[in-house]
Design a protein around this motif. Structure first.
Motif, PDB file in Angstrom:
ATOM      1  N   ARG A  36       0.852  -1.196   0.000  1.00  0.00           N
ATOM      2  CA  ARG A  36       0.000   0.000   0.000  1.00  0.00           C
ATOM      3  C   ARG A  36       0.888   1.247   0.000  1.00  0.00           C
ATOM      4  O   ARG A  36       1.903   1.287   0.711  1.00  0.00           O
ATOM      5  CB  ARG A  36      -0.924   0.036   1.225  1.00  0.00           C
ATOM      6  CG  ARG A  36      -1.831  -1.158   1.353  1.00  0.00           C
ATOM      7  CD  ARG A  36      -2.667  -1.100   2.635  1.00  0.00           C
ATOM      8  NE  ARG A  36      -3.731  -0.112   2.528  1.00  0.00           N
ATOM      9  CZ  ARG A  36      -3.860   0.951   3.313  1.00  0.00           C
ATOM     10  NH1 ARG A  36      -2.945   1.197   4.248  1.00  0.00           N
ATOM     11  NH2 ARG A  36      -4.875   1.781   3.161  1.00  0.00           N
ATOM     12  N   GLN A  38       0.561   5.774  -0.179  1.00  0.00           N
ATOM     13  CA  GLN A  38      -0.307   6.947  -0.111  1.00  0.00           C
ATOM     14  C   GLN A  38      -0.418   7.584  -1.477  1.00  0.00           C
ATOM     15  O   GLN A  38       0.556   7.699  -2.219  1.00  0.00           O
ATOM     16  CB  GLN A  38       0.255   7.959   0.890  1.00  0.00           C
ATOM     17  CG  GLN A  38      -0.550   9.225   1.063  1.00  0.00           C
ATOM     18  CD  GLN A  38      -1.840   9.006   1.818  1.00  0.00           C
ATOM     19  OE1 GLN A  38      -2.902   8.970   1.208  1.00  0.00           O
ATOM     20  NE2 GLN A  38      -1.740   8.848   3.141  1.00  0.00           N
ATOM     21  N   TYR A  95      -3.866   4.305  -1.647  1.00  0.00           N
ATOM     22  CA  TYR A  95      -4.922   4.709  -0.714  1.00  0.00           C
ATOM     23  C   TYR A  95      -4.801   6.198  -0.380  1.00  0.00           C
ATOM     24  O   TYR A  95      -3.774   6.837  -0.633  1.00  0.00           O
ATOM     25  CB  TYR A  95      -4.866   3.876   0.563  1.00  0.00           C
ATOM     26  CG  TYR A  95      -3.681   4.185   1.435  1.00  0.00           C
ATOM     27  CD1 TYR A  95      -3.785   5.077   2.498  1.00  0.00           C
ATOM     28  CD2 TYR A  95      -2.438   3.590   1.190  1.00  0.00           C
ATOM     29  CE1 TYR A  95      -2.695   5.375   3.293  1.00  0.00           C
ATOM     30  CE2 TYR A  95      -1.340   3.885   1.984  1.00  0.00           C
ATOM     31  CZ  TYR A  95      -1.472   4.773   3.033  1.00  0.00           C
ATOM     32  OH  TYR A  95      -0.394   5.073   3.815  1.00  0.00           O
ATOM     33  N   ASP A  96      -5.846   6.719   0.220  1.00  0.00           N
ATOM     34  CA  ASP A  96      -5.879   8.126   0.632  1.00  0.00           C
ATOM     35  C   ASP A  96      -6.602   8.214   1.958  1.00  0.00           C
ATOM     36  O   ASP A  96      -7.792   7.882   2.056  1.00  0.00           O
ATOM     37  CB  ASP A  96      -6.605   8.978  -0.420  1.00  0.00           C
ATOM     38  CG  ASP A  96      -6.655  10.458  -0.044  1.00  0.00           C
ATOM     39  OD1 ASP A  96      -5.942  10.845   0.896  1.00  0.00           O
ATOM     40  OD2 ASP A  96      -7.408  11.204  -0.689  1.00  0.00           O
ATOM     41  N   ASP A  97      -5.904   8.643   3.010  1.00  0.00           N
ATOM     42  CA  ASP A  97      -6.536   8.832   4.312  1.00  0.00           C
ATOM     43  C   ASP A  97      -6.305  10.253   4.839  1.00  0.00           C
ATOM     44  O   ASP A  97      -6.434  10.517   6.036  1.00  0.00           O
ATOM     45  CB  ASP A  97      -6.041   7.804   5.323  1.00  0.00           C
ATOM     46  CG  ASP A  97      -4.533   7.887   5.579  1.00  0.00           C
ATOM     47  OD1 ASP A  97      -3.868   8.753   4.964  1.00  0.00           O
ATOM     48  OD2 ASP A  97      -4.020   7.101   6.391  1.00  0.00           O
ATOM     49  N   SER A 158     -12.365   9.543  -1.701  1.00  0.00           N
ATOM     50  CA  SER A 158     -12.075   8.425  -0.795  1.00  0.00           C
ATOM     51  C   SER A 158     -12.912   8.496   0.473  1.00  0.00           C
ATOM     52  O   SER A 158     -12.780   7.655   1.361  1.00  0.00           O
ATOM     53  CB  SER A 158     -10.581   8.419  -0.428  1.00  0.00           C
ATOM     54  OG  SER A 158      -9.787   8.242  -1.573  1.00  0.00           O
ATOM     55  N   ASN A 160     -12.789  10.985   2.689  1.00  0.00           N
ATOM     56  CA  ASN A 160     -12.180  11.814   3.731  1.00  0.00           C
ATOM     57  C   ASN A 160     -12.887  13.159   3.790  1.00  0.00           C
ATOM     58  O   ASN A 160     -13.100  13.804   2.751  1.00  0.00           O
ATOM     59  CB  ASN A 160     -10.694  12.029   3.443  1.00  0.00           C
ATOM     60  CG  ASN A 160      -9.936  10.719   3.366  1.00  0.00           C
ATOM     61  OD1 ASN A 160      -9.976   9.914   4.284  1.00  0.00           O
ATOM     62  ND2 ASN A 160      -9.240  10.503   2.245  1.00  0.00           N
TER      63      ASN A 160
END
Length: 353
Positions: A36, A38, A95-97, A158, A160
């Protein structure tokens, strides 16, 4: 968070250059270090894997991978060692958090003004997406002076969510009559007994000044006196404050015209903006008396704040320079200390009205 505009670097080179031969299952000779990453990360695909010595790793569909876009990517790979080859695939999730950042400043408007709460509001996000904020909560009443709050919300693809709350200040619109009433009310409620309120409806100006003149300076054929206070003007339904020092020279020959003012104390020194008015001569006992009247105004915010500091300092001194190089100095004695304290208090009260 900064929007990242970095091109993806993809290398399909070898993990190592030399081949020394291998045995067993080739897939066991390659270890995937990361599954994974970012979104927005600048990455070389080979950096995600570790190969044993003599093993080559290449990707058939490297161009399909995009670290600037959230998703799950299946990478078709070929592992080679000596004369052996093996085909396999790896999964890399982008992914994007990170929550979007809402850029919005506190707002100041006046009663009954229309204002777009989304004006000048922007959103930045690491995903690079074009995101717009929405108003999720607000209690602004533009018809009533007061302080209100607005909450903004912004979401990326995503899921967020970013939030931001700002303050909206609604100030009252001023008329000359409201200004005059407010000034008198402040002087009364705060018991500013050293000050007096005067008004000129023609100029829509209110003067709040000390009741007493400073000591008169006498010269041959002339005398000079002055008084300090505030001049407040209504312009476009808003207040324009100015520190006001009225200076008068009355003489027989119209020689003296005040031009510059310096105010000093242990807190600093400041020079005035100025505007001079020569009044018509007054006839007394057959003698013409010429009066020069000068309003020294500090109208910009920086000078107003500095003058407030000076007024609260010790050893306040007024120096007034005339067109004929005369210098009139007034040292403010302790008996005027309360007057200057009240001038500062009035300014602070009016600023919060």
């Amino acid at each position: 968070m900064r929007k990242m505009n970095i091109g993806l670097l993809i290398a399909t080179g070898l993990c190592v250059i030399s081949l020394t031969g291998c045995s067993g299952d080739l897939t066991e000779k390659v270890k995937q270090k990361q599954t994974r990453i970012q979104v927005g990360t600048n990455i070389n695909l080979n950096d995600l894997f570790e190969c044993e010595e003599g093993v080559q790793l290449g990707f058939k569909n490297a161009d399909s991978f995009n670290s600037q876009k959230v998703g799950s990517y299946s990478l078709d790979a070929t592992i080679s060692a000596d004369s052996k080859q093996a085909d396999t695939s790896y999964i890399v999730d982008v992914y994007d958090d990170v929550v979007p950042e809402i850029n919005a400043e506190d707002i100041v408007i006046y009663e009954n003004d229309e204002y777009d709460l989304l004006k000048d509001v922007t959103v930045t996000d690491n995903s690079g997406e074009e995101i717009e904020a929405t108003v999720s909560e607000q209690n602004v009443d533009n018809k009533k002076a007061g302080e209100y709050s607005v909450k903004y919300l912004a979401s990326d693809s995503s899921g967020n969510q970013g939030e931001k709350q700002i303050k909206v200040t609604v100030k009252q619109k001023w008329t000359f009559s409201k200004l005059k009433k407010t000034a008198k009310q402040i002087v009364k409620d705060k018991k500013l007994d050293k000050l007096t309120v005067k008004a000129n409806s023609d100029k829509e100006t209110v003067w709040v000044e000390s009741k007493n003149f400073f000591d008169i300076t006498e010269k041959k054929d002339a005398f000079y006196y002055m008084i300090a206070g505030w001049a407040i003007v209504v312009e476009d339904n808003k207040l324009s404050n100015g520190l006001l020092v009225n200076s008068f020279i009355t003489d027989l020959n119209d020689y003296h015209t005040p031009e510059k003012l310096y105010i000093k104390s242990n807190k600093g020194k400041i020079i005035s903006d100025s505007s001079t008015y020569n009044l018509d001569p007054e006839i007394k006992n057959g003698v013409s008396l010429y009066t020069s009247f000068l309003q020294f105004l500090f109208t910009d915010e920086e000078k107003l704040k500095k003058s407030m500091d000076i007024f609260q300092g010790d050893k306040i001194l007024f120096n007034i320079y005339t067109n004929d190089n005369n210098n009139y100095s007034y040292k403010v004695s302790k008996k005027y200390r309360k007057t200057f304290d009240q001038l500062v208090e009035f300014y602070n009260e009016l600023s919060h009205s």
